[in-house]
Design an enzyme around this catalytic site. Structure first.
Site, PDB file in Angstrom:
ATOM      1  N   HIS A   1       0.381  30.970  99.247  1.00 16.69           N
ATOM      2  CA  HIS A   1      -0.319  32.040  98.525  1.00 16.69           C
ATOM      3  C   HIS A   1      -1.485  32.601  99.331  1.00 16.69           C
ATOM      4  O   HIS A   1      -2.180  31.897 100.051  1.00 16.69           O
ATOM      5  CB  HIS A   1      -0.810  31.531  97.173  1.00 16.69           C
ATOM      6  N   ASP A   2      -1.641  33.916  99.217  1.00 17.69           N
ATOM      7  CA  ASP A   2      -2.774  34.645  99.801  1.00 17.69           C
ATOM      8  C   ASP A   2      -2.791  34.649 101.321  1.00 17.69           C
ATOM      9  O   ASP A   2      -3.806  34.977 101.936  1.00 17.69           O
ATOM     10  CB  ASP A   2      -4.119  34.095  99.278  1.00 17.69           C
TER      11      ASP A   2
ATOM     12  N   GLY B   1      -2.278  27.801 101.800  1.00 15.47           N
ATOM     13  CA  GLY B   1      -2.805  29.052 101.264  1.00 15.47           C
ATOM     14  C   GLY B   1      -3.896  29.656 102.119  1.00 15.47           C
ATOM     15  O   GLY B   1      -4.591  28.976 102.876  1.00 15.47           O
TER      16      GLY B   1
END
Length: 264
Positions: A121-122, A139
């Site tokens: 994520h991100d 992440g």
């Protein structure tokens, strides 16, 4: 027109581009946008608020747009954006972002993601990268263009890897790697410059020698690293690559700079 296998499930609201093929047993969620001339070979899952650029080929059991592996995520409509011309092989996964991380995971154009590789994520991933088998990003990582990450290597969350870096297989990356760097090892250490990659990017022999000389002064000269870094600042004008490396170090965020093993 697009071609959708009768066994595929395409939810209302999904957008399928012209000339795209959706193979057997694929699942396409209602917020998915898939570009033109893509090929989802079969048993591919595209869920969440996910967009995929034109001309991507996605192999079976890849899952794009799954929820972040972050305990703070509460189902917010965060996004995953995948660029054009990517090859995403069997079992690869890419997650949407989190609110606290900006709400977006982005993957650039022309990437090659081998089986079971993972983009957390991100993350912000550049163009023309290669992730070998089971290469994994935690992440919030930032990965530059033309980066190669070897098989079974893992990159710690919040780590930056500069453009044209090569990470050896079975490496654990927990520090930021300078542009053009070559890193390797269980706890990855800087082993030099990615000279083969630089040559492929049309660096002349003279440019490679100039950057190598700078590298030796910065990482193997006398004194502490901080002292050598301060002394190296005037060398930024000798080559754009040197300026890029110094700028990367100057923008350090969460992780220390990856150093040669002798410095660790």
């Amino acid at each position: 027109m697009s071609k959708i296998d009768p066994t595929a499930r395409v939810e209302d609201g999904a957008v399928i581009g012209e000339g795209t093929e959706i193979g057997p047993f694929c699942i396409i969620g209602p917020n998915a946008v898939i570009g033109a001339n893509c090929k989802l070979i079969g048993q591919v899952t595209v869920i969440g608020h996910t967009s995929i650029g034109d001309g991507c080929v996605i192999s079976p059991f890849a899952v794009l747009g799954g929820a972040p592996q972050d305990l703070s995520y509460k189902g917010e409509p965060t996004r995953l954006e995948v660029g054009s011309g990517c090859s995403i092989r069997e079992g690869a996964t890419m997650n949407v972002g989190t609110i606290k991380g900006g709400g977006l995971t982005r993957v650039g154009n022309g990437g090659y993601f081998m089986n079971n590789s993972h983009v957390g994520h991100d993350c912000m991933v550049g163009n023309n990268v290669i992730f070998a088998t089971s290469a994994t990003l935690g992440g919030h990582c930032e990965i530059g263009d033309f980066v190669y990450i070897g098989g079974l290597s893992a990159v710690h969350q919040l780590t930056r890897i500069g453009p044209q870096v090569m990470v050896g297989g079975l490496s654990g990356v927990r520090d930021d790697i300078i542009p053009f760097g070559l890193a390797n090892g269980q706890y990855a250490a800087l082993e030099g410059l990615n000279l083969i990659g630089m040559k492929r990017r049309q660096f002349t022999k003279q440019r490679r020698a100039t950057v190598q000389s700078f590298y030796q002064k910065l990482f193997h000269g006398p004194g502490t690293f901080a002292e050598r870094l301060a002394a190296a600042q005037p060398l930024a004008g000798e080559d754009p690559a040197i300026a890029e490396i110094l700028d990367f170090i100057g923008k350090r965020k969460h992780r220390p700079i990856c150093l040669p093993a002798i410095e660790k």
